[in-house]
Design an enzyme around this catalytic site. Structure first.
Site, PDB file in Angstrom:
ATOM      1  N   ASP A   1       0.659  -1.525  -0.146  1.00  0.00           N
ATOM      2  CA  ASP A   1      -0.140   0.035   0.047  1.00  0.00           C
ATOM      3  C   ASP A   1       1.121   1.567   0.143  1.00  0.00           C
ATOM      4  OD1 ASP A   1      -0.088   1.179   3.363  1.00  0.00           O
ATOM      5  OD2 ASP A   1       0.173  -1.209   3.151  1.00  0.00           O
TER       6      ASP A   1
ATOM      7  N   ASP B   1       0.846   3.534   2.264  1.00  0.00           N
ATOM      8  CA  ASP B   1       0.525   4.041   3.619  1.00  0.00           C
ATOM      9  C   ASP B   1      -1.041   5.418   3.380  1.00  0.00           C
ATOM     10  OD1 ASP B   1       1.765   4.042   6.436  1.00  0.00           O
ATOM     11  OD2 ASP B   1       2.254   5.873   6.288  1.00  0.00           O
TER      12      ASP B   1
END
Length: 288
Positions: free
Chosen positions: A210, A212
């Site tokens: 991802d 973050d």
């Protein structure tokens, strides 16, 4: 010369590799308690391997509660010389996209609730962490990952946070824009410090899941999306590990296996006998 054994710390499915032979599970006791789980050993294309599920099978240990000291001690008891840490991470860089692997060469340790050294009162030691990873092991992992089609970024700074919560938006922006970090995770500290104290060659494979929470087009961390990416990352990690026997080299620019040579500061006649006994696996080479 010590025979090479590669230990892999990561998810519980990483040991499901075709061609792994002579497998057996080991329940290990250490002076620091029990490790996260039993450890699987085997041989792959002539290379001895050990696999330790960092969070335990079934994911029972939080990042803070992982028994890091016991894990490193247990792996060295079994004969590990190299430790490859495989873990999920968030990315602070657009080009380090979900599905990519990053091989960090620096860490910033923001953990606060974990024991970070085998040494202490009664036997003090200071090891260098200027270059906290083994570049030759990291390069080998990068090559093995590329060989199975993974996009790999070599070099970068891994921010180790305490967790278990993910970053706030303000933290994410600070780590990215002001601290110059590249990826973020919860498990590589104090693991890397302890591996250095145990004179093990250590490298990290940070698998991006991802962005973050900093990325304006992706929003905050979505656990469901992370789990989807983790599945693909795990398959690629198994492929990478399967390729390690063909790319590992004994060369080491950091002299990881002699990190304690001048590190112990306490005079022999002032050392705590109980602590010295506990240190035999990780530091017996210099304490004896």
């Amino acid at each position: 010369m010590t025979e090479t054994m590669l230990a892999v710390i990561g998810g519980s499915g990483l040991y499901e590799i075709d061609g792994l032979e002579d497998t057996s599970w080991h329940e290990i006791d250490t002076p620091w308690g029990k490790p996260s789980d039993a450890i699987l050993t085997g041989v792959l294309s002539g290379l001895k391997l050990a696999f330790l599920p960092r969070h335990g099978r079934g994911h029972v240990h939080s990042p803070t509660d992982v028994p890091y000291l016991a894990n490193i001690d247990a792996l060295k008891q079994l004969g590990a010389t190299h430790v490859l840490s495989v873990s999920a991470c968030g990315s602070f860089r657009e080009e380090m996209a979900p599905g990519h692997f990053v091989i960090p060469d620096q860490f910033i340790d923001r953990t606060v609730n974990r024991a970070k050294s085998f040494f202490g009162a009664g036997c003090v030691a200071h090891v260098s962490m200027a270059h906290p990873t083994c570049t030759s092991l990291g390069s080998a992992a990068a090559q093995a990952a590329r060989d199975v089609g993974v996009t790999v970024h070599e070099g970068g700074t891994y921010l180790a946070m305490e967790g278990p919560q993910f970053s706030t938006l303000a933290e994410s922006r600070m780590y990215r824009e002001h601290w110059g970090c590249d990826v973020i995770g919860m498990t590589n500290m104090p693991e890397a410090k302890l591996a250095r104290e145990a004179e093990l060659h250590y490298a990290t494979v940070a698998m991006v899941t991802d962005y973050d929470s900093w990325h304006p087009d992706h929003g905050e961390v979505d656990v469901t999306e992370i789990i989807k990416t983790l599945g693909a990352n795990s398959a690629n990690a198994r492929g990478m590990i399967a390729g390690m026997p063909g790319v590992m080299t004994p060369a080491c620019a950091q002299a990881c296996d002699t990190a304690l040579e001048f590190a112990v500061m306490t005079a022999p006649d002032q050392r705590d006998a109980g602590l010295v006994e506990k240190l035999q696996t990780v530091a017996g080479r210099v304490l004896n």
